[in-house]
Motif scaffolding. Structure first.
Motif, PDB file in Angstrom:
ATOM      1  N   LEU A  69     -29.934 -27.698   9.363  1.00 55.43           N
ATOM      2  CA  LEU A  69     -31.166 -27.456  10.102  1.00 55.43           C
ATOM      3  C   LEU A  69     -32.136 -28.582   9.777  1.00 55.43           C
ATOM      4  O   LEU A  69     -32.388 -28.882   8.609  1.00 55.43           O
ATOM      5  N   ILE A  70     -32.660 -29.215  10.823  1.00 56.25           N
ATOM      6  CA  ILE A  70     -33.667 -30.265  10.649  1.00 56.25           C
ATOM      7  C   ILE A  70     -34.957 -29.790  11.307  1.00 56.25           C
ATOM      8  O   ILE A  70     -34.975 -29.486  12.497  1.00 56.25           O
ATOM      9  N   ASP A  71     -36.011 -29.715  10.492  1.00 54.15           N
ATOM     10  CA  ASP A  71     -37.302 -29.276  11.010  1.00 54.15           C
ATOM     11  C   ASP A  71     -38.396 -29.768  10.082  1.00 54.15           C
ATOM     12  O   ASP A  71     -38.140 -30.119   8.923  1.00 54.15           O
ATOM     13  N   GLU A  72     -39.617 -29.752  10.585  1.00 53.33           N
ATOM     14  CA  GLU A  72     -40.749 -30.193   9.776  1.00 53.33           C
ATOM     15  C   GLU A  72     -41.087 -29.202   8.671  1.00 53.33           C
ATOM     16  O   GLU A  72     -41.687 -29.575   7.672  1.00 53.33           O
ATOM     17  N   ASN A  75     -38.240 -24.185   5.525  1.00 52.17           N
ATOM     18  CA  ASN A  75     -38.151 -23.372   4.311  1.00 52.17           C
ATOM     19  C   ASN A  75     -37.647 -21.953   4.535  1.00 52.17           C
ATOM     20  O   ASN A  75     -37.381 -21.243   3.591  1.00 52.17           O
ATOM     21  N   ARG A  76     -37.485 -21.505   5.778  1.00 54.10           N
ATOM     22  CA  ARG A  76     -37.033 -20.128   6.010  1.00 54.10           C
ATOM     23  C   ARG A  76     -35.522 -20.029   6.199  1.00 54.10           C
ATOM     24  O   ARG A  76     -35.009 -18.968   6.490  1.00 54.10           O
ATOM     25  N   PHE A  77     -34.789 -21.134   6.050  1.00 56.33           N
ATOM     26  CA  PHE A  77     -33.340 -21.135   6.210  1.00 56.33           C
ATOM     27  C   PHE A  77     -32.714 -21.389   4.853  1.00 56.33           C
ATOM     28  O   PHE A  77     -33.089 -22.327   4.152  1.00 56.33           O
ATOM     29  N   ASP A  78     -31.739 -20.556   4.482  1.00 59.95           N
ATOM     30  CA  ASP A  78     -31.128 -20.660   3.162  1.00 59.95           C
ATOM     31  C   ASP A  78     -30.015 -21.692   3.079  1.00 59.95           C
ATOM     32  O   ASP A  78     -29.521 -21.981   2.007  1.00 59.95           O
TER      33      ASP A  78
END
Length: 164
Positions: A69-72, A75-78
């Protein structure tokens, strides 16, 4: 279960042709073997970590797919995450996007999603791009650009048609 295509339990539905039923809206690009020409490089990328992007990344991980997962603010993905802007070419290159078999673009902006999907296809030669479309009127634009559009609004209205 409406998401059997996502897990690879059913054959791929036909390409986009107008509005589709929810059960045929999820492409089977996720059934691709996770081995790539780059060894153990992840082959599924989710670009954008809103609630849709995280749900897709979680579903792929639960199906034993290699996913990043690439996002700014991921933090909600384990699972495996990279913090940064999905439009950043250097970031995508360093992440190994050129080894991807599938990219899901799921930011909150339709124009941003189309831009990132085009970057993935043209710059990194990603064979399958699935694009979140927030406004149903834009489905044709995304499909005409060669991407697999998925629209939650259309999916919900189609599902309601089945019930009502």
């Amino acid at each position: 279960m409406y998401f059997r295509h996502l897990m690879g339990d059913e054959p791929r539905p036909p390409r986009f042709a107008g509005r589709r039923r929810l059960h045929s809206m999820i492409p089977t690009a996720f059934t691709t073997d996770d081995r790539s020409q780059h060894g153990n490089a992840p082959t599924h990328f989710v670009l954008g970590g809103g609630h849709v992007g995280i749900a897709v990344a979680d579903a792929l991980r639960e199906a034993d797919r290699s996913v990043v997962l690439i996002d700014e603010s991921p933090n909600r993905f384990d699972g495996q995450t990279i913090e940064g802007d999905p439009r950043n070419l250097e970031l995508l290159e360093a992440a190994g996007l050129s080894a991807a078999s599938t990219v899901v673009v799921a930011t909150r902006s339709d124009s941003r999603n189309l831009l990132v999907a085009q970057l993935a296809r043209v710059r990194f030669d990603v064979p399958e791009t699935v694009v979140l479309v927030n406004v149903p009127d834009r489905l044709d634009v995304v499909a005409d650009a060669g991407h697999e559009p998925v629209c939650a609004t259309s999916a919900l209205s189609d599902a309601l048609e089945l019930i009502v």
